[in-house]
Design an enzyme around this catalytic site. Structure first.
Site, PDB file in Angstrom:
ATOM      1  N   GLU A 178     -33.715 -34.198 -10.330  1.00 12.92           N
ATOM      2  CA  GLU A 178     -33.421 -32.779 -10.241  1.00 12.92           C
ATOM      3  C   GLU A 178     -32.382 -32.619  -9.138  1.00 12.92           C
ATOM      4  OE1 GLU A 178     -36.858 -30.313  -9.562  1.00 12.92           O
ATOM      5  OE2 GLU A 178     -35.578 -28.540  -9.320  1.00 12.92           O
ATOM      6  N   ARG A 223     -45.864 -43.587  -7.271  1.00 14.26           N
ATOM      7  CA  ARG A 223     -44.644 -43.356  -6.519  1.00 14.26           C
ATOM      8  C   ARG A 223     -44.654 -44.194  -5.238  1.00 14.26           C
ATOM      9  NH1 ARG A 223     -42.562 -38.410  -4.956  1.00 14.26           N
ATOM     10  NH2 ARG A 223     -42.971 -37.657  -7.023  1.00 14.26           N
ATOM     11  N   LYS A 259     -38.789 -34.160  -0.820  1.00 17.60           N
ATOM     12  CA  LYS A 259     -37.470 -33.532  -0.712  1.00 17.60           C
ATOM     13  C   LYS A 259     -37.510 -32.283   0.149  1.00 17.60           C
ATOM     14  CE  LYS A 259     -35.803 -34.501  -5.234  1.00 17.60           C
ATOM     15  NZ  LYS A 259     -35.273 -33.858  -6.422  1.00 17.60           N
TER      16      LYS A 259
HETATM   17  P1  ATP Z   1     -39.290 -32.686  -6.677  1.00 12.76           P
HETATM   18  O1  ATP Z   1     -40.432 -32.397  -5.782  1.00 12.76           O
HETATM   19  O2  ATP Z   1     -38.063 -31.934  -6.327  1.00 12.76           O
HETATM   20  O3  ATP Z   1     -39.602 -32.730  -8.138  1.00 12.76           O
HETATM   21  P2  ATP Z   1     -39.047 -35.515  -6.930  1.00 12.76           P
HETATM   22  O4  ATP Z   1     -39.186 -36.437  -5.779  1.00 12.76           O
HETATM   23  O5  ATP Z   1     -39.999 -35.573  -8.036  1.00 12.76           O
HETATM   24  O6  ATP Z   1     -38.936 -34.133  -6.245  1.00 12.76           O
HETATM   25  P3  ATP Z   1     -36.939 -35.717  -8.896  1.00 12.76           P
HETATM   26  O7  ATP Z   1     -35.502 -35.467  -8.703  1.00 12.76           O
HETATM   27  O8  ATP Z   1     -37.676 -34.852  -9.822  1.00 12.76           O
HETATM   28  O9  ATP Z   1     -37.584 -35.676  -7.455  1.00 12.76           O
HETATM   29  O10 ATP Z   1     -37.186 -37.240  -9.238  1.00 12.76           O
HETATM   30  C1  ATP Z   1     -36.416 -37.971 -10.154  1.00 12.76           C
HETATM   31  C2  ATP Z   1     -37.187 -39.165 -10.605  1.00 12.76           C
HETATM   32  O11 ATP Z   1     -37.495 -40.001  -9.502  1.00 12.76           O
HETATM   33  C3  ATP Z   1     -38.506 -38.772 -11.237  1.00 12.76           C
HETATM   34  O12 ATP Z   1     -38.710 -39.544 -12.387  1.00 12.76           O
HETATM   35  C4  ATP Z   1     -39.514 -39.074 -10.180  1.00 12.76           C
HETATM   36  O13 ATP Z   1     -40.753 -39.371 -10.738  1.00 12.76           O
HETATM   37  C5  ATP Z   1     -38.878 -40.256  -9.458  1.00 12.76           C
HETATM   38  N1  ATP Z   1     -39.343 -40.325  -8.078  1.00 12.76           N
HETATM   39  C6  ATP Z   1     -39.256 -39.364  -7.140  1.00 12.76           C
HETATM   40  N2  ATP Z   1     -39.839 -39.739  -5.996  1.00 12.76           N
HETATM   41  C7  ATP Z   1     -40.291 -40.998  -6.188  1.00 12.76           C
HETATM   42  C8  ATP Z   1     -40.997 -41.956  -5.377  1.00 12.76           C
HETATM   43  N3  ATP Z   1     -41.349 -41.686  -4.125  1.00 12.76           N
HETATM   44  N4  ATP Z   1     -41.297 -43.148  -5.934  1.00 12.76           N
HETATM   45  C9  ATP Z   1     -40.948 -43.438  -7.188  1.00 12.76           C
HETATM   46  N5  ATP Z   1     -40.294 -42.589  -8.004  1.00 12.76           N
HETATM   47  C10 ATP Z   1     -39.963 -41.381  -7.518  1.00 12.76           C
HETATM   48 MG    MG Z   2     -39.735 -34.071  -9.793  1.00 11.56          MG
END
Ligand code: ATP
Ligand code: MG
Length: 560
Positions: free
Chosen positions: A32, A258, A268
């Protein structure tokens, strides 16, 4: 494939390919654009692109831009740069959920026609209040049984901008008594007048993540939609939409844990707060766990990918020791960068019996373990040198092998010298250390084989390059910042940055430019920061030298 798959996702993929359930693997990385990517995202990137690569498939880059409020073009650009930097290529497959807004809208009308969606006039608070709980069913909305015609009319007028923000939603008509709360008539569209970075003001209704994600996967022909564990409870909804639309292509959602890291925050929201409130200098502050921060700190893509491979994949949340990340960069730099000398906290060493005007050029290999690999440079040596203040003690404890009065030490690549005393200023501070050298020991070896345990680094005072060196410690002083409901900002380490001015580097480093990496012997691995100007290096310490893999593995065991 003959080798055993490395993890449960690769096993699933391998099985589905073998059985013919899928013909070709197609994954996607779906950020995102509401912040910069961090090391947790790297885990997801390495997984999605890695699986595509290993199984001869494809991986898309998809911006999940369904929330216009927090999204910005700056983030889109940084994400592209970071994925490319990690070494992955999405070719021409750069997609945006917003490209599918029209298709999603048509599908929403289709669900209404099938009696599977309705316009609801409850406010967001009322929707929440009638949701029920884990133990009690929800209450059906009074608008749940509207006719198809009325629903179509209202949705069209929602889209046309006839109703105020938040006054209505489109909801899937599933089951208000479902044990899984995500199936209790979840919201598909909300009314929101906000400018979108791509669609501008064309829309005033925006799809929710749940409504957009699986359908976007289906449109792109994604076979395996890999996401983090918090989406596990959304999977029945993910499948319900695909089923209800009777889409021919059915992607499969698979969840994994994660990445969490000790001494680090990866939310974030928190990272944004660190930046916007000025606790760090920006998204690319070298203490940040963002990919841009790690890059500026001097991390290599190879090290980050090795780290992601090393931590593996699990179905259960865990916390990885940040020392493992530090180990990965040390491990990569250990075999790839040159060794040089620099003095961070200089004190003057005067060699009393060395001729005033003489300059000798010492041959020093850049990669002592295997000199042929990187060749040699000449290091000038003369009567006045800089050495580390910490390499001298007037009254040393037993195992201090460095410089002390009457003690002989080796100056790396040069001579054996014996300390004869110190010179103090009026306040009693040491301003100079005095020594004599043994001219028969050029290169650092005594012809008589006498034993000298300590070896210290040095820089010729006359030839030194002045530099600023930034030393970093962990941004947080506790393993789990903000644990137990504490404000995570209270856990910030006040000493995470130490900027040293007047550091002295050997002349071979005069021309370093941003991004150059090297070791300063005994001190650590360094990278030239973008703040470097010609002839005036600014260095970031990437990591100090210590910490073995064995030690980290032991600690990691203990925290489990
Ligand atoms: P938000 O809270 O804004 O949704 P997010 O960390 O989920 O934050 P995204 O941009 O939606 O951010 O994440 C993009 C991809 O990265 C998603 O598939 C998410 O599952 C993965 N991702 C995000 N944080 C992690 C993490 N700490 N470990 C592994 N994968 C992650
Ligand atoms: Mg997300």
């Amino acid at each position: 494939m003959s080798t055993e798959p490395r993890d449960f996702i690769r096993r699933i993929v391998a099985e589905e390919l073998a059985s013919g359930k899928v013909e070709r693997v197609h994954t996607r990385f779906p950020p995102e654009p509401n912040g910069y990517l961090h090391i947790g995202h790297a885990k997801s990137i390495v997984l999605n692109f890695g699986i595509a690569e290993e199984f001869g498939g494809l991986c898309n880059l998809r911006f999940d831009d369904t929330n216009p409020i927090k999204e910005e073009v700056e983030y889109v650009e940084s994400i592209r740069e970071d994925v490319r930097w990690l070494g992955f290529d999405w070719e021409d497959r750069e997609y945006y959920a917003s490209d599918y807004f029209e298709q999603l809208y048509e599908w929403a009308e289709q669900l209404i026609r099938r009696g599977k969606a309705y316009v609801c006039d409850l406010s967001p608070e009322e929707v929440r209040a009638t949701r029920g709980t884990l133990t009690e069913p929800g209450t059906p909305s009074p608008y749940r049984d509207r006719s198809v015609e009325e629903n179509l009319d209202l949705l069209r007028r929602m889209r046309a901008g006839e109703f105020p923000d938040g006054s209505r939603t489109l909801r899937a008509r599933i089951d208000m008594a479902a044990p899984n709360l995500n199936l209790r008539d979840p919201v598909m569209y909300r009314i929101l007048r906000a400018h979108h970075h791509r669609t501008g003001d064309a829309w005033c209704i925006y799809p929710t993540y749940d409504w957009a994600h699986g359908q976007s996967d289906a449109i792109e022909g994604i076979t395996h939609s890999l996401c983090t564990l918090e989406f596990e409870a959304h999977r029945p909804l993910y499948d319900w939409f695909l089923e209800a639309l009777e889409l021919p292509h059915r992607p499969r959602q698979i969840e994994f844990a994660r990445l969490n890291l000790t001494y680090t925050v990866l939310s974030k929201r928190r990272l944004l707060q660190l930046v916007s409130e000025g606790h760090v200098s920006g998204w690319d502050d070298p203490r940040m766990p963002t990919l841009s921060g790690l890059r500026r700190r001097g991390y290599t893509p190879e090290a980050i990918r090795a780290f992601c491979d090393r931590i593996g994949l699990a179905k259960r949340d865990s916390v990885v020791d940040v020392a493992l990340l530090e180990w990965a960069i040390r491990d990569h730099l250990n075999t790839t960068v040159r060794r040089t000398m620099g003095v961070l906290r200089p004190v003057r060493l005067v060699i009393e019996n060395y001729p005033e005007e003489l300059v000798e050029e010492m041959d020093a290999p850049y990669f002592p373990d295997e000199p042929a690999r990187m060749g040699y440079r000449k290091v000038p040596f003369c009567r006045e040198l800089w050495i580390e203040a910490t390499d001298f003690m007037e009254d040393p404890p037993k195992k201090f092998w460095r410089m002390a009065p009457g003690r002989e030490v080796r100056l790396r690549w040069a001579y054996l010298v014996t300390c004869t005393g110190v010179v103090r200023d009026a306040d009693g501070e040491i301003v100079e250390i005095r020594a004599t050298y043994d001219p028969a020991t050029r290169g650092g070896d005594a012809p008589d084989g006498r034993r000298v345990r300590g070896t210290i680094h040095w820089v010729s005072a006359r030839h030194a390059v002045d530099a600023e060196v930034r030393l970093y410690d962990r941004l947080f002083s506790v393993p789990e910042p903000g644990a137990g409901g504490r404000d995570f900002l209270a856990d910030i380490n006040p000493d995470s940055l130490e900027a040293l001015h007047g550091c002295k580097l050997e002349p071979s480093l005069a021309g370093v430019t941003a991004g150059d990496r090297f070791q300063l012997e005994r001190t650590g691995y360094f990278v030239a920061d973008p703040d470097t100007t010609p002839g005036r290096p600014v260095l970031n310490r990437i990591v100090p030298l210590k910490d073995t893999w064995a030690k980290i593995a032991r600690r990691q065991q203990q925290t489990r």
